[in-house]
Write a protein that holds these residues in place. Structure first.
Motif, PDB file in Angstrom:
ATOM      1  N   LYS A  24       0.851  -1.194   0.000  1.00 40.85           N
ATOM      2  CA  LYS A  24       0.000   0.000   0.000  1.00 40.85           C
ATOM      3  C   LYS A  24       0.885   1.241   0.000  1.00 40.85           C
ATOM      4  O   LYS A  24       1.760   1.374   0.849  1.00 40.85           O
ATOM      5  N   PRO A  25       0.657   2.142  -0.953  1.00 41.35           N
ATOM      6  CA  PRO A  25       1.544   3.315  -0.991  1.00 41.35           C
ATOM      7  C   PRO A  25       1.347   4.168   0.255  1.00 41.35           C
ATOM      8  O   PRO A  25       0.220   4.374   0.686  1.00 41.35           O
ATOM      9  N   SER A  26       2.428   4.619   0.833  1.00 40.11           N
ATOM     10  CA  SER A  26       2.296   5.515   1.970  1.00 40.11           C
ATOM     11  C   SER A  26       3.192   6.706   1.710  1.00 40.11           C
ATOM     12  O   SER A  26       4.330   6.568   1.279  1.00 40.11           O
ATOM     13  N   MET A  27       2.642   7.884   1.954  1.00 37.26           N
ATOM     14  CA  MET A  27       3.406   9.094   1.654  1.00 37.26           C
ATOM     15  C   MET A  27       4.218   9.549   2.866  1.00 37.26           C
ATOM     16  O   MET A  27       4.989  10.487   2.789  1.00 37.26           O
ATOM     17  N   GLU A  28       4.010   8.858   3.973  1.00 33.55           N
ATOM     18  CA  GLU A  28       4.648   9.300   5.206  1.00 33.55           C
ATOM     19  C   GLU A  28       6.166   9.379   5.138  1.00 33.55           C
ATOM     20  O   GLU A  28       6.779  10.295   5.626  1.00 33.55           O
ATOM     21  N   HIS A  29       6.710   8.323   4.546  1.00 29.41           N
ATOM     22  CA  HIS A  29       8.163   8.225   4.627  1.00 29.41           C
ATOM     23  C   HIS A  29       8.897   8.831   3.439  1.00 29.41           C
ATOM     24  O   HIS A  29      10.100   8.725   3.360  1.00 29.41           O
ATOM     25  N   VAL A  30       8.145   9.404   2.482  1.00 26.12           N
ATOM     26  CA  VAL A  30       8.808   9.778   1.252  1.00 26.12           C
ATOM     27  C   VAL A  30       9.950  10.768   1.479  1.00 26.12           C
ATOM     28  O   VAL A  30       9.811  11.764   2.176  1.00 26.12           O
ATOM     29  N   LYS A  31      11.092  10.447   0.893  1.00 25.49           N
ATOM     30  CA  LYS A  31      12.255  11.311   1.050  1.00 25.49           C
ATOM     31  C   LYS A  31      12.646  11.852  -0.311  1.00 25.49           C
ATOM     32  O   LYS A  31      12.303  11.282  -1.332  1.00 25.49           O
ATOM     33  N   SER A  32      13.448  12.925  -0.277  1.00 29.56           N
ATOM     34  CA  SER A  32      13.825  13.516  -1.556  1.00 29.56           C
ATOM     35  C   SER A  32      14.759  12.604  -2.341  1.00 29.56           C
ATOM     36  O   SER A  32      14.914  12.734  -3.544  1.00 29.56           O
ATOM     37  N   THR A  33      15.405  11.668  -1.648  1.00 27.09           N
ATOM     38  CA  THR A  33      16.379  10.841  -2.360  1.00 27.09           C
ATOM     39  C   THR A  33      15.768   9.548  -2.885  1.00 27.09           C
ATOM     40  O   THR A  33      16.484   8.666  -3.340  1.00 27.09           O
ATOM     41  N   ILE A  34      14.434   9.469  -2.840  1.00 24.03           N
ATOM     42  CA  ILE A  34      13.809   8.196  -3.194  1.00 24.03           C
ATOM     43  C   ILE A  34      14.162   7.729  -4.623  1.00 24.03           C
ATOM     44  O   ILE A  34      14.370   6.549  -4.858  1.00 24.03           O
ATOM     45  N   PHE A  35      14.297   8.697  -5.536  1.00 30.95           N
ATOM     46  CA  PHE A  35      14.648   8.302  -6.913  1.00 30.95           C
ATOM     47  C   PHE A  35      16.054   7.727  -6.984  1.00 30.95           C
ATOM     48  O   PHE A  35      16.293   6.702  -7.597  1.00 30.95           O
ATOM     49  N   LEU A  36      16.966   8.427  -6.329  1.00 30.10           N
ATOM     50  CA  LEU A  36      18.347   7.944  -6.346  1.00 30.10           C
ATOM     51  C   LEU A  36      18.435   6.585  -5.661  1.00 30.10           C
ATOM     52  O   LEU A  36      19.153   5.682  -6.106  1.00 30.10           O
ATOM     53  N   ASP A  37      17.671   6.447  -4.564  1.00 32.85           N
ATOM     54  CA  ASP A  37      17.660   5.161  -3.867  1.00 32.85           C
ATOM     55  C   ASP A  37      17.160   4.054  -4.789  1.00 32.85           C
ATOM     56  O   ASP A  37      17.715   2.958  -4.818  1.00 32.85           O
ATOM     57  N   ALA A  38      16.099   4.358  -5.544  1.00 26.15           N
ATOM     58  CA  ALA A  38      15.517   3.330  -6.415  1.00 26.15           C
ATOM     59  C   ALA A  38      16.485   2.960  -7.543  1.00 26.15           C
ATOM     60  O   ALA A  38      16.657   1.783  -7.864  1.00 26.15           O
ATOM     61  N   VAL A  39      17.133   3.964  -8.131  1.00 26.53           N
ATOM     62  CA  VAL A  39      18.095   3.644  -9.197  1.00 26.53           C
ATOM     63  C   VAL A  39      19.281   2.880  -8.626  1.00 26.53           C
ATOM     64  O   VAL A  39      19.708   1.875  -9.194  1.00 26.53           O
ATOM     65  N   GLY A  40      19.786   3.365  -7.496  1.00 26.49           N
ATOM     66  CA  GLY A  40      20.933   2.704  -6.875  1.00 26.49           C
ATOM     67  C   GLY A  40      20.601   1.248  -6.589  1.00 26.49           C
ATOM     68  O   GLY A  40      21.377   0.345  -6.892  1.00 26.49           O
ATOM     69  N   GLN A  41      19.418   1.036  -6.034  1.00 26.84           N
ATOM     70  CA  GLN A  41      19.012  -0.323  -5.699  1.00 26.84           C
ATOM     71  C   GLN A  41      18.838  -1.173  -6.968  1.00 26.84           C
ATOM     72  O   GLN A  41      19.253  -2.321  -7.011  1.00 26.84           O
ATOM     73  N   ALA A  42      18.246  -0.582  -8.007  1.00 31.49           N
ATOM     74  CA  ALA A  42      18.040  -1.346  -9.245  1.00 31.49           C
ATOM     75  C   ALA A  42      19.390  -1.759  -9.840  1.00 31.49           C
ATOM     76  O   ALA A  42      19.579  -2.916 -10.234  1.00 31.49           O
ATOM     77  N   PHE A  43      20.345  -0.840  -9.874  1.00 30.63           N
ATOM     78  CA  PHE A  43      21.657  -1.162 -10.439  1.00 30.63           C
ATOM     79  C   PHE A  43      22.357  -2.222  -9.605  1.00 30.63           C
ATOM     80  O   PHE A  43      22.906  -3.183 -10.116  1.00 30.63           O
ATOM     81  N   PHE A  44      22.323  -1.994  -8.290  1.00 28.64           N
ATOM     82  CA  PHE A  44      23.012  -2.924  -7.404  1.00 28.64           C
ATOM     83  C   PHE A  44      22.402  -4.314  -7.548  1.00 28.64           C
ATOM     84  O   PHE A  44      23.099  -5.322  -7.643  1.00 28.64           O
ATOM     85  N   SER A  45      21.081  -4.341  -7.574  1.00 28.63           N
ATOM     86  CA  SER A  45      20.410  -5.631  -7.584  1.00 28.63           C
ATOM     87  C   SER A  45      20.597  -6.376  -8.903  1.00 28.63           C
ATOM     88  O   SER A  45      20.705  -7.596  -8.917  1.00 28.63           O
ATOM     89  N   LEU A  46      20.652  -5.638 -10.004  1.00 29.10           N
ATOM     90  CA  LEU A  46      20.828  -6.321 -11.297  1.00 29.10           C
ATOM     91  C   LEU A  46      22.303  -6.539 -11.631  1.00 29.10           C
ATOM     92  O   LEU A  46      22.632  -7.055 -12.688  1.00 29.10           O
TER      93      LEU A  46
END
Ligand code: TRP
Length: 444
Positions: free
Chosen positions: A203-225
């Motif tokens: 369930k999407p929650s806006m509570e924790h959203v941080k400004s670095t969420i995009f960088l986190d997602a890209v970093g995680q995608a690269f690391f994971s793949l």
């Protein structure tokens, strides 16, 4: 130099080896904590977007460079772009791989320690799981010994060679990993009260959203793949001429994302079903850090009948995931040393193991160094590597070579439209997005 380069033997072996590299601690340790940190579904949504838009194209790009160059990342770039600076992108990758090993191997060592603790039943008699983990962290000798052992184990498989060591082990270990994960997932979602955890995760929650969420997602995608540093380039250099690169990159990425989401499905429902205080569990998850799996998971399993069995399964799973990834990381540096310095593979492996162990010792003793290596590689070096790889294929690489690689010299029926779209993504979309996210992430 026209000696035919060794290749993996079978299609299944190719997917297993590449998926073995991709599926690692990143899926089981990093993904759930990043997802909790990024507000569950929102992060997962961005993460999947990153996999689709940059991850798969870039993985395919690394395969293309590797199979066209049939050498280590640096030499592959050199072959495709002689006398240019592009080879430094390959070298940057090799260095990144070495630095990743410097902290990754420490977590691998903890995994071994916990496998033994759970199999002997000792783990489940612990009073306080946090103290139990701190005890390990306070004991440099124990950590270093396990880290050495894991490094040697990795070296052992690489010594056995590309076919016998890397391919064969992946073909056996990956199905075992999948089975263990499924069993744990089923156990977790059939606990009463598990839905809450699924809600939290999806369930999407806006509570924790941080400004670095995009960088986190890209970093995680690269690391994971395993992209952005030539790991897939190196494996691509072992692919057969008839391997379908498009299909393989999609299969590997799907398997990897499935494992990450399944790991979330093991952890969150259990967290909500098994404790009175899921909030504290979630905040440990959000606080993330490598301690997550070693404190939270045993604490959860502790409440189940047959707790030692579940814990053993979980840590064996973690160990397997980690091993096939360290094998891929070490192989990159090994081929590099072997090809660039005419070193015997065995000598390269020994030298590299010593180097990795030294970094590992520093990371075991100084947590800030550990975090620095994690941050520098996942947030800076991998995105940079991805950016340059993307620019290389989009702008520089001869389009005839590109077409020949994607269609296997015309034997696969892949439309011109697909290839054009592919080049468009790597030329404009991926570099713009990675560049923007990168700068944004560093500024905020
Ligand atoms: N992908 C692995 C994981 O998820 C780790 C890994 C192996 C890796 N090779 C890599 C990460 C190359 C970045 C680059 O744990």
């Amino acid at each position: 130099m026209n000696k035919k380069r060794i290749t993996f033997a079978s299609k299944i072996g190719i997917v297993a080896a590449a998926a073995g590299s991709a599926v690692g601690l990143g899926n089981i340790w990093r993904f759930p904590s990043q997802a909790a940190d990024g507000g569950g579904a929102l992060f997962i949504f961005l993460y999947i977007g990153c996999i689709l838009f940059f991850g798969i194209p870039l993985m395919m790009g690394e395969f293309i460079i590797g199979r066209a160059g049939r050498a280590n990342p640096s030499r592959s770039f050199e072959k495709l772009a002689p006398n240019t600076s592009w080879k430094w992108v390959g070298l940057l990758g090799v260095i990144t791989g070495f630095l990743i090993l410097g902290f990754y191997m420490v977590v691998c060592g903890w995994t071994l320690d916990y496998i033994v603790q759970s199999i002997t039943g000792q783990l489940m008699t612990t009073e306080n799981f946090r103290d139990n983990f701190f005890e390990l962290q306070q004991s440099p000798f124990r950590q270093i010994a396990w880290m050495f052992l894991f490094t040697s184990l990795t070296a052992f498989f690489i010594l056995a060679g590309v076919k016998k060591g890397i391919e064969q082990s992946a073909k056996i270990l990956m199905p075992v990993l999948f089975l263990l994960l499924l069993m744990l997932g089923i156990r977790s979602i059939t606990l009463s009260g598990a839905q809450e955890g699924l809600f939290f995760l999806f369930k999407p929650s806006m509570e924790h959203v941080k400004s670095t969420i995009f960088l986190d997602a890209v970093g995680q995608a690269f690391f994971s793949l395993s992209i952005g540093m030539g790991c897939m380039t190196t494996y691509g250099s072992y692919f057969r001429d008839d391997t379908n690169l498009r299909k393989t990159s999609v299969q590997v990425s799907l398997l990897d994302s499935m494992v990450a989401v399944l790991a979330g499905i093991v952890i969150f429902p259990a967290a909500f079903a098994l404790t009175q205080s899921p909030d504290t569990i979630v905040s440990t998850l959000v606080a993330g850090g490598p301690g997550l799996l070693f404190i939270t998971i045993p604490e959860l399993f502790h409440h189940l009948p047959l707790s030692s069995l579940w814990a053993s399964m979980f840590f064996v799973l973690l160990g397997i995931a980690a091993l096939t990834s360290t094998i891929s990381l070490m192989e990159v540096v090994t081929t590099y040393l072997h090809e660039e310095f005419q070193m015997l593979r065995s000598r390269a492996i020994i030298l590299l193991s010593i180097g990795v162990a030294m970094l590992g010792i520093v990371s075991s003793v100084i947590p800030q160094f550990f975090n620095l290596l994690d941050f520098a590689t996942a947030k800076i070096m991998l995105p940079l590597g991805g950016l340059f790889t993307s620019l290389f294929i989009g702008w520089y690489l001869d389009k005839n070579i590109l077409r020949a690689q994607i269609t296997n010299n015309g034997s696969l029926n892949i439309s011109i439209g697909f290839i054009k779209g592919y080049v468009f993504i790597l030329r404009y979309v991926a570099p713009a997005a990675i560049g923007a996210i990168f700068i944004y992430g560093l500024l905020f």
